[in-house]
Design an enzyme around this catalytic site. Structure first.
Site, PDB file in Angstrom:
ATOM      1  N   ASP A   1      41.568  12.493 -28.625  1.00  0.00           N
ATOM      2  CA  ASP A   1      40.934  11.177 -28.449  1.00  0.00           C
ATOM      3  C   ASP A   1      41.674  10.302 -27.425  1.00  0.00           C
ATOM      4  OD1 ASP A   1      39.088  11.940 -30.315  1.00  0.00           O
ATOM      5  OD2 ASP A   1      39.957  10.802 -31.960  1.00  0.00           O
TER       6      ASP A   1
ATOM      7  N   CYS B   1      29.941  11.606 -31.000  1.00  0.00           N
ATOM      8  CA  CYS B   1      30.153  11.740 -29.556  1.00  0.00           C
ATOM      9  C   CYS B   1      29.688  13.096 -29.062  1.00  0.00           C
ATOM     10  CB  CYS B   1      31.636  11.597 -29.251  1.00  0.00           C
ATOM     11  SG  CYS B   1      32.240   9.986 -29.693  1.00  0.00           S
TER      12      CYS B   1
ATOM     13  N   ARG C   1      31.421   1.239 -31.089  1.00  0.00           N
ATOM     14  CA  ARG C   1      31.466   2.136 -32.245  1.00  0.00           C
ATOM     15  C   ARG C   1      32.884   2.256 -32.787  1.00  0.00           C
ATOM     16  NH1 ARG C   1      29.899   7.830 -31.025  1.00  0.00           N
ATOM     17  NH2 ARG C   1      30.765   7.959 -33.104  1.00  0.00           N
TER      18      ARG C   1
ATOM     19  N   ARG D   1      30.366  20.950 -31.784  1.00  0.00           N
ATOM     20  CA  ARG D   1      30.623  20.318 -33.089  1.00  0.00           C
ATOM     21  C   ARG D   1      29.794  20.939 -34.225  1.00  0.00           C
ATOM     22  NH1 ARG D   1      31.850  14.068 -32.466  1.00  0.00           N
ATOM     23  NH2 ARG D   1      33.609  14.616 -33.749  1.00  0.00           N
TER      24      ARG D   1
ATOM     25  N   LYS E   1      39.482   3.569 -37.453  1.00  0.00           N
ATOM     26  CA  LYS E   1      38.090   3.969 -37.705  1.00  0.00           C
ATOM     27  C   LYS E   1      38.032   5.221 -38.577  1.00  0.00           C
ATOM     28  CE  LYS E   1      35.785   6.379 -34.366  1.00  0.00           C
ATOM     29  NZ  LYS E   1      35.149   7.632 -34.807  1.00  0.00           N
ATOM     30  N   ASN E   2      38.804   6.243 -38.167  1.00  0.00           N
ATOM     31  CA  ASN E   2      38.656   7.538 -38.828  1.00  0.00           C
ATOM     32  C   ASN E   2      39.352   7.616 -40.184  1.00  0.00           C
ATOM     33  OD1 ASN E   2      36.926   8.413 -36.898  1.00  0.00           O
ATOM     34  ND2 ASN E   2      38.505   9.448 -35.659  1.00  0.00           N
TER      35      ASN E   2
HETATM   36  C1  EPZ Z   1      37.505  14.326 -35.924  1.00  0.00           C
HETATM   37  O1  EPZ Z   1      36.310  14.982 -35.526  1.00  0.00           O
HETATM   38  C2  EPZ Z   1      37.404  12.924 -35.405  1.00  0.00           C
HETATM   39  N1  EPZ Z   1      36.226  12.295 -35.977  1.00  0.00           N
HETATM   40  C3  EPZ Z   1      37.316  12.946 -33.880  1.00  0.00           C
HETATM   41  O2  EPZ Z   1      37.318  11.626 -33.425  1.00  0.00           O
HETATM   42  C4  EPZ Z   1      38.520  13.681 -33.302  1.00  0.00           C
HETATM   43  O3  EPZ Z   1      38.346  13.820 -31.910  1.00  0.00           O
HETATM   44  C5  EPZ Z   1      38.637  15.062 -33.932  1.00  0.00           C
HETATM   45  O4  EPZ Z   1      38.651  14.968 -35.381  1.00  0.00           O
HETATM   46  C6  EPZ Z   1      39.890  15.806 -33.504  1.00  0.00           C
HETATM   47  O5  EPZ Z   1      41.018  15.052 -33.829  1.00  0.00           O
HETATM   48  C7  EPZ Z   1      36.249  11.828 -37.212  1.00  0.00           C
HETATM   49  O6  EPZ Z   1      37.235  11.874 -37.934  1.00  0.00           O
HETATM   50  C8  EPZ Z   1      34.995  11.160 -37.672  1.00  0.00           C
HETATM   51  P1  EPZ Z   1      37.269  18.708 -35.838  1.00  0.00           P
HETATM   52  P2  EPZ Z   1      35.872  16.362 -36.166  1.00  0.00           P
HETATM   53  O7  EPZ Z   1      36.357  19.258 -36.879  1.00  0.00           O
HETATM   54  O8  EPZ Z   1      36.396  16.445 -37.556  1.00  0.00           O
HETATM   55  C9  EPZ Z   1      35.787  23.004 -34.443  1.00  0.00           C
HETATM   56  C10 EPZ Z   1      36.525   9.798 -32.221  1.00  0.00           C
HETATM   57  O9  EPZ Z   1      36.445   9.547 -31.004  1.00  0.00           O
HETATM   58  N2  EPZ Z   1      34.971  23.098 -35.664  1.00  0.00           N
HETATM   59  O10 EPZ Z   1      38.683  18.431 -36.199  1.00  0.00           O
HETATM   60  O11 EPZ Z   1      34.418  16.500 -35.945  1.00  0.00           O
HETATM   61  C11 EPZ Z   1      35.291  21.917 -33.489  1.00  0.00           C
HETATM   62  O12 EPZ Z   1      34.211  22.387 -32.709  1.00  0.00           O
HETATM   63  C12 EPZ Z   1      36.138  11.162 -32.721  1.00  0.00           C
HETATM   64  O13 EPZ Z   1      36.900   8.986 -33.080  1.00  0.00           O
HETATM   65  C13 EPZ Z   1      34.254  24.253 -35.906  1.00  0.00           C
HETATM   66  O14 EPZ Z   1      34.284  25.203 -35.119  1.00  0.00           O
HETATM   67  O15 EPZ Z   1      36.640  17.384 -35.284  1.00  0.00           O
HETATM   68  C14 EPZ Z   1      36.539  21.628 -32.693  1.00  0.00           C
HETATM   69  O16 EPZ Z   1      36.686  22.578 -31.680  1.00  0.00           O
HETATM   70  C15 EPZ Z   1      35.580  12.014 -31.660  1.00  0.00           C
HETATM   71  N3  EPZ Z   1      33.511  24.332 -37.047  1.00  0.00           N
HETATM   72  C16 EPZ Z   1      37.650  21.813 -33.710  1.00  0.00           C
HETATM   73  O17 EPZ Z   1      37.092  22.566 -34.784  1.00  0.00           O
HETATM   74  C17 EPZ Z   1      33.455  23.315 -37.948  1.00  0.00           C
HETATM   75  O18 EPZ Z   1      32.758  23.464 -38.984  1.00  0.00           O
HETATM   76  C18 EPZ Z   1      38.226  20.543 -34.270  1.00  0.00           C
HETATM   77  O19 EPZ Z   1      37.192  19.623 -34.573  1.00  0.00           O
HETATM   78  C19 EPZ Z   1      34.185  22.142 -37.695  1.00  0.00           C
HETATM   79  C20 EPZ Z   1      34.928  22.057 -36.545  1.00  0.00           C
END
Ligand code: EPZ
Length: 408
Positions: free
Chosen positions: A296, A102, A389, A107, A7-8
């Protein structure tokens, strides 16, 4: 069973097609709800999306003529946010609502805003609606406070046509990020070091849209692979479960955790085989950015630990709201204490009993399906849109493995 495309990875390829001229052909696309939403979202921008075969899509962004993302669709899944990068660099502006997805924590999108501002973009917001504008993006040196998957992908795509060199430090190294960079490079982008924490992108200027040269297949979904490994260790029939069309090297951390709990796993170049293991041992777990244990897979692994003897501590370090589902597992008979929003203590083994539950998000939804298959009696899981999803025809795959499951 055969694993679907990731998916991702697939979602980001749809977004990346904005940077291409001419058709982009994508194989091994999972037929899941988030992909359907992404198709609707990019079609709304004037892009042509056609499903040309079973799992093959053709996307052509030559007709792209809008920069405003449909609020209702974009707020349903997080990956909508990565469209900021390609739209901004190709058309100079983009507006979108706060991306959905989710409900697993706050986020925020501050890394996107800060990184793009450093590349010369103007940003403003009206409540929860964001507007970015940039006549010409310029290369920048940007350090992420935490490695973020979607922010790394967004800035990487924004940098492809920017003027000059961009360096991204403390970038995310997930296989999907590396695979996206490979696809962009195949089309003519100049991205170096994707898959490591520091990457460099040499901007090629806007006159040179990318062109697909080689067919692309979406990489196998490592989270689906991992979920089936966990299910197999808990509930496989006498001949075990063979998981085909997967990439075992992407699962190294989960495999090491399963092995330390007593599970034995046979590994091939693109398959894994797991058998049901009776005497499971408790194991501690800390989620980490890749190559660490994937957040995940945390919920399915907690279900696994409810069946392991002893006390396991699970520390969710990435998201602050990703353990709330444990109260439902406790209603099924698990003995899990939530120490704080990030840590859970699991005492096992416990005998689970079927219950009626609501999927809070796609990964916890699948964890409930696994728990229901392990439990005695019947479970009903609501809000299966969440599961759909991210997983293609999950009930059919499970039925083929002998599970008693139906969609009602
Ligand atoms: C991606 O989400 C994936 N989604 C998520 O998969 C996955 O859980 C996650 O990466 C971690 O591997 C997609 O690729 C669409 P992050 P993402 O930004 O990019 C903080 C699933 O089930 N952060 O890597 O949204 C954030 O709060 C989903 O398929 C900031 O602080 O996650 C978190 O603590 C769920 N500011 C950390 O970084 C920002 O601007 C990592 O989140 C961005 C993120």
């Amino acid at each position: 069973m055969s694993v679907s495309g990731a998916k991702n990875h697939a979602l980001k390829i749809f977004a990346a097609s904005v940077l291409f001229s001419g058709p982009v052909r994508i194989g091994n696309v999972p037929l899941i709800e988030d992909i359907f939403r992404m198709s609707e979202l990019v079609s709304g921008l004037g892009i042509k999306v056609r499903k040309t075969g079973g799992h093959i899509f053709e996307i052509n962004a030559d007709t792209l003529n809008k920069t405003i993302l449909d609020s209702e669709i974009a707020s349903r899944f997080r990956a909508s946010v990565v469209l900021i990068g390609p739209l901004l660099t190709r058309l100079g502006r983009v507006s979108l609502p706060h991306p959905g997805g989710c409900v697993i924590g706050e986020r925020p999108i501050d890394f996107f805003i800060e990184g793009l501002a450093k590349m010369g973009a103007n940003f403003k917001n009206k409540g929860n609606h964001y507007f970015f504008e940039a006549k010409n993006l310029i290369g920048a040196d940007f350090t992420f406070r935490n490695p973020s998957v979607t922010a790394t992908e967004t800035l990487m795509m924004a940098a492809v046509f920017a003027k000059g060199k961009t360096v991204l430090r403390n970038a995310a190294c997930e296989p999907e990020v590396e695979a996206l960079a490979k696809f962009l490079n195949d089309g003519g982008a100049k991205i170096y070091g994707a898959g490591a924490h520091t990457m460099r992108i040499d901007g090629i200027g806007k006159k040179n849209f990318l062109k697909q040269k080689n067919p692309l297949a979406v990489i196998p979904d490592r989270i689906e692979t991992g979920s089936f490994l966990i299910l197999g260790a808990l509930a496989a029939g006498p001949s075990g479960i063979k998981i085909k069309n997967c990439e075992p090297t992407h699962l190294a951390s989960l495999i090491s955790h399963l092995e330390s709990a007593g599970v034995s796993i046979e590994k091939g170049p693109s398959w894994l085989k797991v058998s049901r293991t009776k005497a499971l041992k408790a194991t501690h777990l800390k989620t980490r950015e890749y190559p660490g244990f994937a957040t995940d897979l945390q919920a399915p692994f907690v279900v696994f630990l409810t069946q392991a003897k002893g006390e396991s501590l699970v520390h969710e370090t990435i998201f602050e709201g990703r353990l709330e589902y444990v109260s439902d597992l406790n209603r099924m008979g698990a003995k899990i204490t939530l120490c704080d929003p990030h840590r859970a203590l699991i005492l096992g083994p416990s005998s689970l009993t079927g219950r009626e539950m609501e999927s809070p998000d796609l990964r916890a939804g699948l964890a409930f399906v696994i728990a229901a298959l392990v439990a005695k009696g019947r479970s009903i899981i609501h809000n299966v849109y969440q599961v759909d999803r991210g997983y293609e025809r999950i009930e059919e795959k499970l039925k083929k493995l002998g599970a008693d499951i139906k969609r009602i």
